[in-house]
Scaffold this motif. Structure first.
Motif, PDB file in Angstrom:
ATOM      1  N   LEU A 282       0.853  -1.191   0.000  1.00 39.43           N
ATOM      2  CA  LEU A 282       0.000   0.000   0.000  1.00 39.43           C
ATOM      3  C   LEU A 282       0.887   1.238   0.000  1.00 39.43           C
ATOM      4  O   LEU A 282       1.674   1.435   0.938  1.00 39.43           O
TER       5      LEU A 282
ATOM      6  N   PHE B 251     -16.982  -2.288   2.648  1.00 40.22           N
ATOM      7  CA  PHE B 251     -16.176  -1.445   1.756  1.00 40.22           C
ATOM      8  C   PHE B 251     -17.023  -0.336   1.137  1.00 40.22           C
ATOM      9  O   PHE B 251     -16.555   0.806   0.980  1.00 40.22           O
TER      10      PHE B 251
ATOM     11  N   LEU C  63      -7.109   6.162  -4.963  1.00 39.69           N
ATOM     12  CA  LEU C  63      -7.341   4.865  -4.338  1.00 39.69           C
ATOM     13  C   LEU C  63      -7.427   3.759  -5.383  1.00 39.69           C
ATOM     14  O   LEU C  63      -6.911   2.639  -5.177  1.00 39.69           O
ATOM     15  N   LYS C  64      -8.044   4.053  -6.511  1.00 38.53           N
ATOM     16  CA  LYS C  64      -8.115   3.049  -7.569  1.00 38.53           C
ATOM     17  C   LYS C  64      -6.726   2.743  -8.126  1.00 38.53           C
ATOM     18  O   LYS C  64      -6.411   1.574  -8.439  1.00 38.53           O
TER      19      LYS C  64
ATOM     20  N   LEU D  70      -5.002   0.455  -5.571  1.00 35.98           N
ATOM     21  CA  LEU D  70      -5.510  -0.915  -5.607  1.00 35.98           C
ATOM     22  C   LEU D  70      -5.026  -1.655  -6.849  1.00 35.98           C
ATOM     23  O   LEU D  70      -4.788  -2.876  -6.807  1.00 35.98           O
ATOM     24  N   ARG D  71      -4.869  -0.943  -7.955  1.00 28.60           N
ATOM     25  CA  ARG D  71      -4.331  -1.582  -9.159  1.00 28.60           C
ATOM     26  C   ARG D  71      -2.882  -2.009  -8.936  1.00 28.60           C
ATOM     27  O   ARG D  71      -2.455  -3.068  -9.417  1.00 28.60           O
TER      28      ARG D  71
ATOM     29  N   MET E 270      -1.660  -2.871  -6.098  1.00 32.46           N
ATOM     30  CA  MET E 270      -1.683  -3.986  -5.149  1.00 32.46           C
ATOM     31  C   MET E 270      -2.233  -5.262  -5.767  1.00 32.46           C
ATOM     32  O   MET E 270      -2.110  -6.345  -5.168  1.00 32.46           O
TER      33      MET E 270
ATOM     34  N   LEU F  93      -8.471  -4.031   3.637  1.00 36.13           N
ATOM     35  CA  LEU F  93      -7.546  -4.499   2.603  1.00 36.13           C
ATOM     36  C   LEU F  93      -6.714  -5.673   3.092  1.00 36.13           C
ATOM     37  O   LEU F  93      -6.376  -6.584   2.301  1.00 36.13           O
TER      38      LEU F  93
ATOM     39  N   ALA G 130      -5.632  -5.513  -7.099  1.00 36.45           N
ATOM     40  CA  ALA G 130      -7.096  -5.590  -7.016  1.00 36.45           C
ATOM     41  C   ALA G 130      -7.692  -4.428  -7.789  1.00 36.45           C
ATOM     42  O   ALA G 130      -8.131  -3.417  -7.208  1.00 36.45           O
TER      43      ALA G 130
ATOM     44  N   LEU H 166      -8.517 -12.162  -2.471  1.00 39.39           N
ATOM     45  CA  LEU H 166      -9.037 -11.353  -3.584  1.00 39.39           C
ATOM     46  C   LEU H 166     -10.416 -11.809  -4.065  1.00 39.39           C
ATOM     47  O   LEU H 166     -10.833 -11.460  -5.181  1.00 39.39           O
TER      48      LEU H 166
ATOM     49  N   LEU I  87     -12.240  -3.271  -7.754  1.00 40.22           N
ATOM     50  CA  LEU I  87     -13.048  -2.978  -6.573  1.00 40.22           C
ATOM     51  C   LEU I  87     -13.833  -1.686  -6.718  1.00 40.22           C
ATOM     52  O   LEU I  87     -14.888  -1.525  -6.096  1.00 40.22           O
TER      53      LEU I  87
END
Length: 708
Positions: free
Chosen positions: A326, A416, A431-432, A435-436, A438, A397, A440, A406, A443
């Protein structure tokens, strides 16, 4: 790429002299040149941009802006002259407007979408002034006032004229006019007490009271060290003070905490360093600092923001939270009472959460977006910027990757989705991306909403276009001189003057003064009217001060007094209006122009004796003479030859004849007196058939009888 803007005081008070004989303006110019030399030692100075602003009327106060190179900057700096008023407030406003020209075009401020510390243009404003009273056309001002009206569109979106990456530093010159006999004390330079000091502290800078040249050099070295990439933030405490920490590093509840007394660390106005990336040289970040309002699509306009965000910290000890992969942002705090207090607690494993008031939708204080934490080595304090409301997001997360692998269930998705409702809309895009990174990416849906209304978005686009036109207009006016006032002025010698520049009845006024039988206006003779003088108000035409004493400005009376006396008494045979000093006063740019000076010289006089041999201008011997016109006397050779019984050193039979014979210089040779020849000598020479020529007495042979 740091921006260094120098604001030089060009008021008339900068002409005052110091004990070294130089004026304050000369010291200011030398300080700028020395600062550039000190800055050049750092390899990072290659990307610096230099600007120059004075106290003149805007926009003519901008001498070097965005498009001018370093050579233009140095040329304008050397040509500065001190004449005018101390309009510090207007000059500061013009300086900040110059720095803010491109901010709305590039969208670096990101209005309504959070504050990104990694989107910045670090700027340092260095003003050099004498700290005298602030003056304007309205009179003397006791306080510093920055005009609120700005020509830049969109200036109403920020309450202050400056931004959080712009800091002001002031060098207030207090050098005495006489040499001081007191010993100089070395140490920290004190803060000045002028009106600009508070302005410096508001922007995150400071002022220096400069009393000696050594203190000035010390201040310049300190300013070079303050060129750091960062932004200024207001840190304020919320809630009670923390419990005191014992010697073992644990909190001691038995010791009372001073909750009600205000401490210096409760409110700090300091810089956070934004380090550039070592590979790209550009700062890189992920998360913004939240806005102090919740963006709503029903808002018709954006509320104005403060230049520096107010970040509140809670003194409740918490454990720092972080999960693998993260991203987070880490910024070091500038040394302050707050950092000193946190380091003295010696608790590197605890942190204090930070908030922005009114940033959340359902909470007045807002949710935490990061925390303050001391480094492991207890050398500095860092600000960690995390996702908004990270205490809720990070456990979700962690469960997504470790528990659900996942593949989240319905309960996790509901939790969430409830978290996303507390998240400001401008946090969805970063945030998107996180997450990409990481692993994921699905989401958050692709239909992202920035949270701003259509009217606000269209207004920001319109402001960007207007700012581009305004910036082009301001940049085009850089380097231009203000328009000269051209008109006709009727001046009364006994009193003040009245300007009739725009009067339509000027000819009628002259007819009333002069009379109906006056000549035409173009043929008006001012010598016939002692009470009035008619002249053109053209600044290019220099007044003839030696003809009219009323043309002398007040500050030049003492300088013209000596010249007026010499012109009146005719004590020196100079040109009218000049004296010995003015004859030798030549501008520096014309000192090497000898051809114009030689043209004014009179032609040289002829030589006293034109028969003297001319000297040749040769490379070897400048005293060499022309030998073409010289004659050798044969009579001198004859007398000096066989009839001379004494052997000379230069003759072949002399003992010194083996040495090389040197020719004596013609200038050193003594002229020989021709021998006296009697009549019997001439008769004997004629019998022998000798011809005597080239001798002063040779003309006497015609007087001899032919029978001889």
């Amino acid at each position: 790429m740091p921006i260094l803007l120098f604001l030089i005081d060009t008021s008339a008070s900068m002409n005052q002299r110091t004990d070294l004989g130089t004026s304050y303006l000369d010291i200011a110019k030398g300080a700028v040149e020395l600062f550039l030399k000190l800055r050049a030692r750092d390899p990072a100075s290659r990307g610096d941009r230099y600007m120059l602003v004075t106290y003149d009327e805007p926009p003519y106060c901008i001498k070097a802006g965005w498009k001018e190179n370093h050579a233009t900057f140095m040329s304008e700096l050397k040509n500065l002259q001190a004449s005018g008023l101390t309009t510090l407030g207007q000059a500061l406003r013009s300086s900040f407007d110059l720095l803010n020209l491109n901010r709305l075009i590039s969208g670096i401020d990101n209005y309504g979408q959070g504050r990104n510390p990694f989107f910045l243009e670090p700027s340092i404003l260095i003003t050099i002034t004498d700290g005298n009273k602030l003056t304007s056309t309205a009179g003397v001002q006791e306080e510093l006032h920055l005009p609120l009206n700005s020509p830049l569109p969109g200036s109403e979106l920020t309450k202050e004229p400056f931004r959080w990456d712009q800091r002001l530093f002031a060098l207030v010159l207090r050098l005495p006019g006489l040499a001081s006999t007191e010993p100089e004390h070395l140490g920290s330079v004190p803060t000045d007490e002028s009106a600009i000091t508070q302005m410096c502290e508001v922007t995150g800078g400071r002022s220096y009271c400069v009393r000696t040249q050594r203190m000035l050099n010390q201040c310049l070295e300190s300013l070079v060290q303050k060129i750091q990439s960062g932004v200024v933030i207001n840190f304020e405490k919320t809630g009670p003070d923390p419990l005191p920490v014992g010697e073992d590093g644990l909190t001691d509840s038995s010791r009372p905490s001073n909750s009600f007394a205000a401490q210096p660390w409760h409110s700090c106005h300091k810089l956070i360093y934004v380090r550039p990336n070592s590979k790209t040289g550009v700062p890189v970040g992920h998360w913004p600092i939240p806005e102090s309002f919740w963006p709503d699509q029903n808002l018709p306009s954006l509320p104005p923001r403060t230049s520096h965000p107010v970040v509140r910290f809670s003194c409740v000890d918490c454990e720092p939270m972080v999960i693998d992969k993260l991203p987070f942002d880490k910024y070091e705090l500038e040394p302050s009472p707050l950092t000193q207090y946190i380091l003295e607690r010696k608790s590197p494993h605890t942190c204090w959460q930070v908030f922005v008031t009114s940033s959340g939708k359902y909470n007045e204080l807002g949710y935490p977006f990061g925390y303050l934490k001391a480094s492991t080595t207890l050398t500095c304090v860092n600000l960690f910027v995390m996702p908004y409301n990270y205490p809720v997001l990070l456990p979700l997360l962690d469960d997504l990757f470790k528990v659900h692998k996942l593949k989240p269930n319905l309960k996790w998705r509901q939790a969430f989705d409830s978290y996303l409702k507390t998240l400001p809309p401008y946090y969805l895009l970063p945030l998107k991306k996180a997450l990409r990174m990481m692993g994921a990416p699905n989401l958050i849906s692709d239909n992202l909403d920035c949270g701003l209304s259509y009217s606000v978005i269209s207004y920001l686009k319109k402001l960007s276009q207007q700012t581009k036109l305004e910036s082009e207009r301001i940049l085009a006016s850089v380097g231009k001189k203000p328009p000269q006032e051209i008109g006709i002025k009727v001046k009364n010698h006994s009193g003040g003057g009245v300007s009739f520049t725009h009067s339509k009845n000027f000819r009628k006024l002259l007819k009333e003064i002069i009379g109906e039988s006056a000549p035409r206006l173009t043929e008006l003779n001012t010598k016939e009217f002692a009470g009035f003088q008619v002249g053109l108000l053209n600044k290019d035409l220099k007044p003839q001060t030696y003809r009219n004493a009323y043309d002398i400005p007040r500050r030049g009376l003492l300088d013209q007094l000596t010249r007026m006396r010499s012109n009146l008494l005719k004590t020196h045979k100079f040109i009218v209006g000049q004296d010995e000093d003015s004859l030798h006063s030549v501008p520096v740019a014309q000192m090497g122009n000898y051809q114009e000076y030689l043209k004014t010289l009179a032609s040289p006089l002829r030589e006293i004796d034109p028969d003297q041999p001319k000297r040749l201008h040769t490379f070897g011997n400048p005293f060499k003479q022309d030998k073409k016109g010289m004659m050798i006397d044969e009579a001198d050779e004859f007398v000096a030859g066989p009839q001379n019984k004494v052997k000379r050193p230069g003759e072949p039979n002399s003992p010194l004849s083996s040495k090389r014979r040197r020719s004596m210089s013609l200038l050193l040779a003594k002229p020989q007196t021709p021998p006296t020849m009697s009549l019997s000598f001439l008769m004997s020479m004629r019998r022998r058939g000798k011809m005597v020529r080239s001798h002063p007495m040779a003309s006497c042979q015609n007087l001899l009888p032919q029978s001889l």
